[in-house]
Design a protein around this motif. Sequence first.
Motif, PDB file in Angstrom:
ATOM      1  N   ALA A 268       9.222  -6.085   4.041  1.00  0.00           N
ATOM      2  CA  ALA A 268       8.329  -5.300   3.182  1.00  0.00           C
ATOM      3  C   ALA A 268       8.884  -3.891   3.126  1.00  0.00           C
ATOM      4  O   ALA A 268       9.460  -3.411   4.099  1.00  0.00           O
ATOM      5  CB  ALA A 268       6.911  -5.295   3.738  1.00  0.00           C
ATOM      6  N   ARG A 279       6.592  -0.412  -4.071  1.00  0.00           N
ATOM      7  CA  ARG A 279       6.516  -1.269  -2.887  1.00  0.00           C
ATOM      8  C   ARG A 279       6.845  -2.710  -3.243  1.00  0.00           C
ATOM      9  O   ARG A 279       6.621  -3.163  -4.361  1.00  0.00           O
ATOM     10  CB  ARG A 279       5.200  -1.151  -2.118  1.00  0.00           C
ATOM     11  CG  ARG A 279       3.960  -1.406  -2.804  1.00  0.00           C
ATOM     12  CD  ARG A 279       2.721  -1.287  -1.870  1.00  0.00           C
ATOM     13  NE  ARG A 279       2.953  -0.704  -0.544  1.00  0.00           N
ATOM     14  CZ  ARG A 279       2.052  -0.718   0.435  1.00  0.00           C
ATOM     15  NH1 ARG A 279       0.880  -1.276   0.259  1.00  0.00           N
ATOM     16  NH2 ARG A 279       2.316  -0.200   1.607  1.00  0.00           N
ATOM     17  N   PRO A 296       3.201  -5.862  -5.017  1.00  0.00           N
ATOM     18  CA  PRO A 296       1.938  -6.330  -4.411  1.00  0.00           C
ATOM     19  C   PRO A 296       1.072  -7.144  -5.370  1.00  0.00           C
ATOM     20  O   PRO A 296       0.338  -8.035  -4.950  1.00  0.00           O
ATOM     21  CB  PRO A 296       1.224  -5.034  -4.027  1.00  0.00           C
ATOM     22  CG  PRO A 296       2.317  -4.031  -3.874  1.00  0.00           C
ATOM     23  CD  PRO A 296       3.395  -4.417  -4.841  1.00  0.00           C
ATOM     24  N   LEU A 455       1.986  -6.414   4.046  1.00  0.00           N
ATOM     25  CA  LEU A 455       1.734  -5.066   3.534  1.00  0.00           C
ATOM     26  C   LEU A 455       0.831  -4.279   4.481  1.00  0.00           C
ATOM     27  O   LEU A 455       0.944  -3.055   4.584  1.00  0.00           O
ATOM     28  CB  LEU A 455       1.124  -5.136   2.137  1.00  0.00           C
ATOM     29  CG  LEU A 455       2.111  -5.656   1.061  1.00  0.00           C
ATOM     30  CD1 LEU A 455       1.392  -5.932  -0.242  1.00  0.00           C
ATOM     31  CD2 LEU A 455       3.257  -4.667   0.856  1.00  0.00           C
TER      32      LEU A 455
END
Length: 473
Positions: A268, A279, A296, A455
Amino acid sequence: MRESRQAAQLGFRKGLQANPSTSAPTARTAFDYKPQSARSSNHARWFVSGLVLPLIGGLIAYGVATRDGSLLAPREPAVNLANLPPLEIAEVEIPTSAMPTSILGDTVEYVVRRNDTMDRIFRQLKLNLTDLAAIRDMPSVQEQLDQLRVGDIITLVHDEGLVQSLTRRISETAILSVTRANEGFNAEVIETPLDIQEVQTEGTIDSSLFVAARAAGVSPEVILQMANDIFGWDIDFALDIQPGDKFNLVYEQKYRDGKFIGNGRILAADFMNNGTLHRAVWFESKDGKVSDYFRPDGRSVRRAFLRAPLEFTRISSNFNPKRRHPILNKIRAHKGVDYAAATGTVIKAAGDGRVAFVGNKGGYGRVVILEHGGGVSTLYGHMSRFASIRNGQRVRQGSTIGYVGSSGAATGPHLHYEYLVNGVHKNPRTVLLPEAGPIPEEYRAEFVTKSGQMLAKLDRAGAATVTTAALAP
Ligand SMILES: [Zn+2]
C-alpha cells in the motif's frame, strides 16, 4: 574424510546481499515494525502448500523434499508474472543444512560467470562428463540445471572428478540437490521458504526522492517500484516532484533463517504530490485472477498512457527546488516536454500502439512516432539509439523503444516527448489520460475487505497526511 573448501578458487564469490544501502535493521528500529503479527498472504500461501513444519534449521529441508522429483516440475504461479517486480535473488548461498553431510570429496563452490554452461563448468573443473550427462538425463533436472545466471553459485562435491553431489539455488525458495546413488543419481528440490514481514515507513522530500528514501531507510529499488509501477501513470516523477512531497509505504521484506535477504512488493502506498494525495493498494484475489494496484475506490492505477515515458532512475530524479521548469513556460512554442536524462536512459512506449515511424527526422534526430488509436500519437526525439523495433510493429505500454541521447538539434542528452490528438499538440503533462477499467464487480467485496485492512495500516501511520490532503480525483 577430506574436506577442503575451495570456495573462491574459481570465480569469485561476491557478497550478493542486495541493497547494501537498505538496512533492514534501520527500518526495523525506526518505524512501526510488526515482527510476527503482520504476515502477508504470500506467507500464508506457503503454509497451505504444505510447509507447515517448524522452521528449525535444516529439518524442513529433508522434511518436504521428494525423492521422486515430483516437485521438480515448475508450478503454475498464482500471481500475474507481468506485474511482479523483477526477481531479486538477494542471496544465493546454499545453507549448510541443505548440503548432504555424509559425502566424501572436495567441495567446490563455483560462481557462474558470463557465457558459462554446465558443460564448460565441468570441463574447467575437470569433472566427469559422463556424470553430467547422467545428471542432465533425469526428468526435469536439465532445465533446472541449464538455466544459469551470472552470480549463481553451484556447489559441487567430487572425488577425483567423480561427482558426489551438486547443489544450486533454483529460486528464492528452492534448492536443487543432486546426490550420487547406488545407481546413477538422485535429484530433489528442497524448499527453503521465506519469511515475509511487513514494514511501514514514511518520508518527506526536501531535495530528492532518493535522499528522502535513504533518510527513511527505504532502498532505491522500493522507491523505483513506487515510481515506475504504482504512480507512474499519475505522477511525472521526473518533473512533478516538489519539496514537501511525502510518501508513506507498507511493503514486504523477505527473511530466510532470520536473515534479511531483500525487499518484496509494496502493499500500500501514499504519495502526496504538491498537496494532492495519491494512494494505491495491492490487491490479489483469492482465485489469483486479479493481481494489480488499485485506488481505494477500486479504479486501476493504470491509464492508457504513462505520464512520463522514460524509466525513472536515480539519475533522472534530481531536481532543483529553486528552479522552475523552463521548458514548461514555453510549451506552446515548443510543442513537447523535454526530460533531461543521462544518455542511455530507457525510453518506454507511453501506451499500447503501433510504430508509425522509426528513423532520422531533421532537428528531432533519431525519432520514433507511435500511433495509439483514437487519433492519439506520441513522438520521442533525440534518441541515442533505437531498441529493435520496426515500422508497423505493435508495441506494449512500457516496452523499451529506444534510449535517451542528443541526436539532432539537441544541446544535451534529453528526451523530447510530444503527445498529439488528431495532429494537434497537447501538453503531455496535463492532458487527461484515459483510465483503465475498475476492479471487476465480482471481486469488489473481496477488494473492499482486503484493501480496507491494508489502507488502515497506512492511515494509522500517516494520519496527519491523510486528513489534511485532498485525495486525487
Ligand atoms: Zn524538446
